[in-house]
Design an enzyme around this catalytic site. Structure first.
Site, PDB file in Angstrom:
ATOM      1  N   ARG A  94      42.774  39.867  50.133  1.00 39.32           N
ATOM      2  CA  ARG A  94      44.197  40.087  49.943  1.00 39.32           C
ATOM      3  C   ARG A  94      44.058  41.253  50.717  1.00 39.32           C
ATOM      4  O   ARG A  94      43.378  42.103  51.557  1.00 39.32           O
ATOM      5  CB  ARG A  94      44.620  40.764  48.050  1.00 39.32           C
ATOM      6  CG  ARG A  94      44.198  39.994  47.064  1.00 39.32           C
ATOM      7  CD  ARG A  94      44.261  41.296  45.900  1.00 39.32           C
ATOM      8  NE  ARG A  94      43.260  41.987  45.905  1.00 39.32           N
ATOM      9  CZ  ARG A  94      43.101  43.347  45.978  1.00 39.32           C
ATOM     10  NH1 ARG A  94      44.203  43.530  46.550  1.00 39.32           N
ATOM     11  NH2 ARG A  94      41.677  43.620  45.561  1.00 39.32           N
ATOM     12  N   TYR A 233      46.689  32.661  50.491  1.00 40.60           N
ATOM     13  CA  TYR A 233      45.150  33.376  49.717  1.00 40.60           C
ATOM     14  C   TYR A 233      45.054  33.599  48.380  1.00 40.60           C
ATOM     15  O   TYR A 233      46.263  34.814  48.977  1.00 40.60           O
ATOM     16  CB  TYR A 233      44.017  33.274  50.639  1.00 40.60           C
ATOM     17  CG  TYR A 233      42.668  33.905  50.427  1.00 40.60           C
ATOM     18  CD1 TYR A 233      42.004  32.707  50.637  1.00 40.60           C
ATOM     19  CD2 TYR A 233      42.038  34.655  49.390  1.00 40.60           C
ATOM     20  CE1 TYR A 233      41.045  32.840  50.383  1.00 40.60           C
ATOM     21  CE2 TYR A 233      40.430  34.553  49.165  1.00 40.60           C
ATOM     22  CZ  TYR A 233      40.450  33.775  49.271  1.00 40.60           C
ATOM     23  OH  TYR A 233      38.497  33.062  48.992  1.00 40.60           O
ATOM     24  N   LYS A 242      48.468  38.974  40.612  1.00 41.57           N
ATOM     25  CA  LYS A 242      48.215  40.521  40.886  1.00 41.57           C
ATOM     26  C   LYS A 242      49.065  41.478  41.187  1.00 41.57           C
ATOM     27  O   LYS A 242      50.195  42.148  40.902  1.00 41.57           O
ATOM     28  CB  LYS A 242      47.701  41.145  42.460  1.00 41.57           C
ATOM     29  CG  LYS A 242      45.646  41.174  42.541  1.00 41.57           C
ATOM     30  CD  LYS A 242      45.335  41.253  41.450  1.00 41.57           C
ATOM     31  CE  LYS A 242      43.501  41.069  41.115  1.00 41.57           C
ATOM     32  NZ  LYS A 242      42.896  41.545  40.261  1.00 41.57           N
ATOM     33  N   HIS A 262      44.426  46.836  35.169  1.00 37.22           N
ATOM     34  CA  HIS A 262      43.199  45.317  35.886  1.00 37.22           C
ATOM     35  C   HIS A 262      41.827  45.447  35.468  1.00 37.22           C
ATOM     36  O   HIS A 262      40.823  46.806  35.224  1.00 37.22           O
ATOM     37  CB  HIS A 262      42.731  46.102  37.050  1.00 37.22           C
ATOM     38  CG  HIS A 262      41.895  45.476  38.138  1.00 37.22           C
ATOM     39  ND1 HIS A 262      41.756  45.734  39.359  1.00 37.22           N
ATOM     40  CD2 HIS A 262      42.291  43.936  38.021  1.00 37.22           C
ATOM     41  CE1 HIS A 262      40.710  44.738  39.986  1.00 37.22           C
ATOM     42  NE2 HIS A 262      41.482  44.199  39.328  1.00 37.22           N
ATOM     43  N   SER A 284      38.125  45.127  42.643  1.00 40.08           N
ATOM     44  CA  SER A 284      37.184  44.747  42.601  1.00 40.08           C
ATOM     45  C   SER A 284      35.976  43.463  43.007  1.00 40.08           C
ATOM     46  O   SER A 284      35.247  44.686  43.987  1.00 40.08           O
ATOM     47  CB  SER A 284      38.355  43.624  44.095  1.00 40.08           C
ATOM     48  OG  SER A 284      40.056  44.020  43.313  1.00 40.08           O
ATOM     49  N   CYS A 286      33.453  44.082  41.708  1.00 45.38           N
ATOM     50  CA  CYS A 286      32.439  44.460  41.417  1.00 45.38           C
ATOM     51  C   CYS A 286      32.202  44.204  40.000  1.00 45.38           C
ATOM     52  O   CYS A 286      31.265  45.091  39.911  1.00 45.38           O
ATOM     53  CB  CYS A 286      32.963  46.402  40.833  1.00 45.38           C
ATOM     54  SG  CYS A 286      33.516  47.367  42.578  1.00 45.38           S
ATOM     55  N   ASP A 309      39.839  39.394  33.877  1.00 43.94           N
ATOM     56  CA  ASP A 309      40.440  40.637  35.197  1.00 43.94           C
ATOM     57  C   ASP A 309      41.979  41.377  34.836  1.00 43.94           C
ATOM     58  O   ASP A 309      42.140  42.829  35.658  1.00 43.94           O
ATOM     59  CB  ASP A 309      41.178  39.802  36.433  1.00 43.94           C
ATOM     60  CG  ASP A 309      41.473  40.068  37.329  1.00 43.94           C
ATOM     61  OD1 ASP A 309      40.235  41.141  38.013  1.00 43.94           O
ATOM     62  OD2 ASP A 309      42.335  39.793  38.300  1.00 43.94           O
ATOM     63  N   ARG A 401      35.470  32.345  46.156  1.00 42.08           N
ATOM     64  CA  ARG A 401      36.157  31.899  44.844  1.00 42.08           C
ATOM     65  C   ARG A 401      35.668  30.713  44.258  1.00 42.08           C
ATOM     66  O   ARG A 401      36.450  29.720  45.534  1.00 42.08           O
ATOM     67  CB  ARG A 401      38.007  32.781  45.100  1.00 42.08           C
ATOM     68  CG  ARG A 401      38.027  33.765  45.854  1.00 42.08           C
ATOM     69  CD  ARG A 401      37.645  34.796  44.717  1.00 42.08           C
ATOM     70  NE  ARG A 401      37.871  36.034  45.250  1.00 42.08           N
ATOM     71  CZ  ARG A 401      39.038  38.048  44.543  1.00 42.08           C
ATOM     72  NH1 ARG A 401      38.619  37.172  43.554  1.00 42.08           N
ATOM     73  NH2 ARG A 401      38.668  38.124  44.809  1.00 42.08           N
TER      74      ARG A 401
HETATM   75  C1  OXD Z   1      40.849  41.092  43.033  1.00 41.72           C
HETATM   76  C2  OXD Z   1      40.740  39.856  42.008  1.00 41.72           C
HETATM   77  O1  OXD Z   1      40.899  40.855  43.847  1.00 41.72           O
HETATM   78  O2  OXD Z   1      40.814  40.135  40.846  1.00 41.72           O
HETATM   79  O3  OXD Z   1      40.790  42.528  41.818  1.00 41.72           O
HETATM   80  O4  OXD Z   1      40.975  38.893  42.453  1.00 41.72           O
HETATM   81 MN    MN Z   2      40.913  41.886  39.795  1.00 39.50          MN
END
Ligand code: OXD
Ligand code: MN
Length: 617
Positions: A94, A233, A242, A262, A284, A286, A309, A401
């Protein structure tokens, strides 16, 4: 966008390669059609395809991407119906620096977002999108966040020239004609437009991962529109995630009295068979997916996955807060997801997966750091180069991913698409120092203060220096579509409106000792922290007050070996370090020019008082 109503098309439009344009004849559908034609007139694709979400269409699309070189089909006997994509090396995460909130007033974006003047931004977008789909197919993809027609669900349409985005959105949302039916009947929907920004001239060959060095991810919160240009991406291309489900939905939540967060969502079942629902916000990369698929190490407890998420949370008629996972799939970080850390995720990835930027094994399967303890002797890395374990670079990109349907997780709840009443909310971050393993808030306002003051070490999910400490309130720093101080105020108000509020906790699995070692084993052992939280909720566990909140009087450590000194360090609260953090919190709050709610500045003052008392005592 100020796309002029088209009178003539600059480019011939052929409808439908695999499907056909639906016919409804309602005013609401005509509005959708006019928008589609307007975008087409600007972006000038060769073809328009209305995505119907059928299996035949999906297979044709996947096949065309294999032929094009965008996807590599994995070994059918090892990983059925699964594919590997390798992105351009400049398009791997991102892009927060290229993400904009184009609200009418700058103050409504606030100091933590990049604000763009909407008219000027529309002119810029008109420029970059002009002809951006030349030579390509423009896909029109109606989708639902939350089950189609569900009471908390929302609809959207993504226009994109990326078949990879189509295949991904089909996993991450509910795509198809039933959604168009609802739009044609007049249901509200959000407009999202995506182009990889790589038009093709006649006869020009395509590349495996088209993108553009110039990138924009732009949100118009007043008109509920998203425009993303230049990247193929993840969150830059799957606009339902998001861009819509967090940035635009947070604005809808502010205006309509709900929350777009989130957060992962789980159901915890105690040994007595009682179910509790927990939502948890972590920045993100974590370990959200790991907690969402937790396999407790302690006997008698189970965890079911509802979401990994995003959670949308609304007050119910009984005064409790109810949450759904609006997504239909997981777009998870692969590295660190392994047999020893998250076997449930590994099992979920057995088939029907799109992997991106992981490594390819010699037998046509995938690998990434942490999948197994030992790396294979030879791999093709995420950039297509030979790799052996002695290479000084990772085989998979740190932000590589997997995209997989939620229903495929062995831990998914039977009724995961329904709203669940929340019992607890967790706020976490990646903190090597200072923050204890778990702290209970004194009350709702204190919990909101905890959420508002989270900081965390940067990960590879977005651009920036990995490891650097940054504020990430509610793990929403990159995702709040409006002024974050107003968002804090909205949380305070949501607490005042509900009658039975979830308890709020701060957790930190990542504290390290002075020797740099993690003090807590994490992963399945985090179930011990969840157990204490649930026992607090049912009133059977004790806590001890500290200046920063309540910590466990005792934690169930049966079966694990944690040295007393490590345990003490895990919960140590150093008033001086905390007072220094309070200083930084004050500076952070000052960025909002007096807009932070008084109830939170009161919390800061009370925290400082408690720390001073502890210091003197
Ligand atoms: C993030 C995702 O970046 O979930 O938080 O992809
Ligand atoms: Mn996320």
């Amino acid at each position: 966008m100020a796309i002029a109503e088209p009178t003539t098309f600059a480019h011939p439009l052929h409808l439908a390669e695999y499907g056909t344009q639906p016919e409804y004849g309602t005013a609401a559908f005509d509005e959708l059609l006019a928008w589609v034609k307007g975008v087409a007139a600007l972006t000038k694709p060769d073809r328009i395809h209305w995505v119907d979400g059928s299996e035949a269409e999906r297979q044709a699309l996947l096949g065309s991407m294999v032929a094009q070189g965008t996807l590599i089909k994995l070994n059918e006997s090892k990983r059925p119906n699964s594919y590997l994509a390798r992105s351009d090396a400049g398009d791997v995460a991102r892009l927060e620096s290229r993400t904009f909130i184009a609200s009418e007033r700058e103050i409504d974006a606030g100091p933590t977002n990049n604000w763009a003047e909407p008219r000027e931004m529309r002119r810029t977008l008109d420029g970059v999108f002009d002809g951006s789909m030349r030579g390509r197919t423009m896909f029109v993809m109606p989708f639902s966040m939350g089950k189609i027609g569900g009471p908390i669900s929302q609809l959207g349409v993504q226009i994109t020239d990326s078949p990879y985005a189509v295949a991904s959105v089909e996993i991450m949302t509910r795509v198809g004609e039933e959604v168009t039916d609802l739009i044609a009947e007049g249901a509200p929907w959000v407009r999202t437009v995506h182009s990889v920004g790589h038009p093709l001239e006649l006869g020009e060959p395509d590349v495996a991962w088209p993108s553009n060095d110039e990138k924009y991810i732009v949100h118009f919160p007043e008109t509920l529109e998203v425009f993303s240009f230049g990247s193929g991406y993840g969150g830059n291309a799957i606009l339902a995630k998001k861009c819509f489900a967090l940035r635009i939905a947070s604005v809808l939540g502010r205006d309509q009295g709900w929350l777009a967060e989130h957060m992962l969502l789980i159901r915890v079942v105690s040994p007595e068979g009682r179910a509790y629902h927990v939502a948890a916000a972590f920045p993100s990369a974590c370990g959200k997916t790991n907690l969402a698929m937790l396999r407790p190490s302690i006997p008698g407890w189970t965890v079911e996955t509802i979401g990994d998420d995003i959670a949308w949370i609304r007050p119910g008629s009984d005064g409790r807060l109810y949450a759904i996972n609006p997504e239909a799939g997981f777009f998870g970080v692969a590295p660190g997801t392994g047999v020893s850390t998250n076997v449930t995720a590994v099992e979920a990835l057995c088939e029907n997966v799109i992997f991106t930027n992981v490594a390819l094994t010699d037998d046509g399967d995938v690998w990434w750091e942490g999948l197994t303890d030992e790396a294979p002797a030879h791999l093709i890395d995420w950039q297509g180069n030979h790799w052996t374990p002695d290479a000084d670079r990772p085989a998979a990109h740190p932000n590589s991913r997997f995209t997989v349907s939620a229903a495929q997780a062995p831990s998914i709840s039977d009724d995961w698409e329904e709203a669940v009443p929340l019992d607890a909310i967790l706020f976490g971050g990646r903190r090597a120092t200072n923050v204890p393993l778990v702290v209970e808030s004194f009350d709702w306002d204190h919990g909101v203060f905890m959420g508002a003051t989270i900081s965390s070490e940067r990960t590879a999910a977005a651009e920036g220096t990995v490891g650097e400490l940054r504020r990430d309130p509610f793990a929403m720093m990159p995702f709040c579509g409006y002024n974050m101080a107003d968002y804090f105020g909205h949380w305070i108000e949501m607490g005042a409106a509900a009658e039975r509020l979830p308890a709020i906790y701060q957790v930190n699995w990542f504290r390290k000792g002075s020797d740099g070692r993690f003090l807590w084993p994490g992963f399945a052992e985090n179930s011990r922290v969840i157990e204490w939280i649930i026992r607090r909720i049912d009133g059977s566990a004790d806590a001890v007050d500290t200046p920063v909140g309540r910590v466990p009087a005792a934690l169930n450590l049966e079966g694990i070996d944690i040295a007393d000194a490590d345990l003490a360090e895990l919960f140590a609260i150093d008033p001086d370090s905390w007072l220094a953090e309070a200083e930084l919190t004050e500076e952070f709050f000052q960025r909002f020019d007096g807009r932070v709610p008084g109830r939170l500045t009161d919390q800061l003052a009370a925290l400082r008082d408690r720390l001073q008392t502890a210091k003197q005592g």
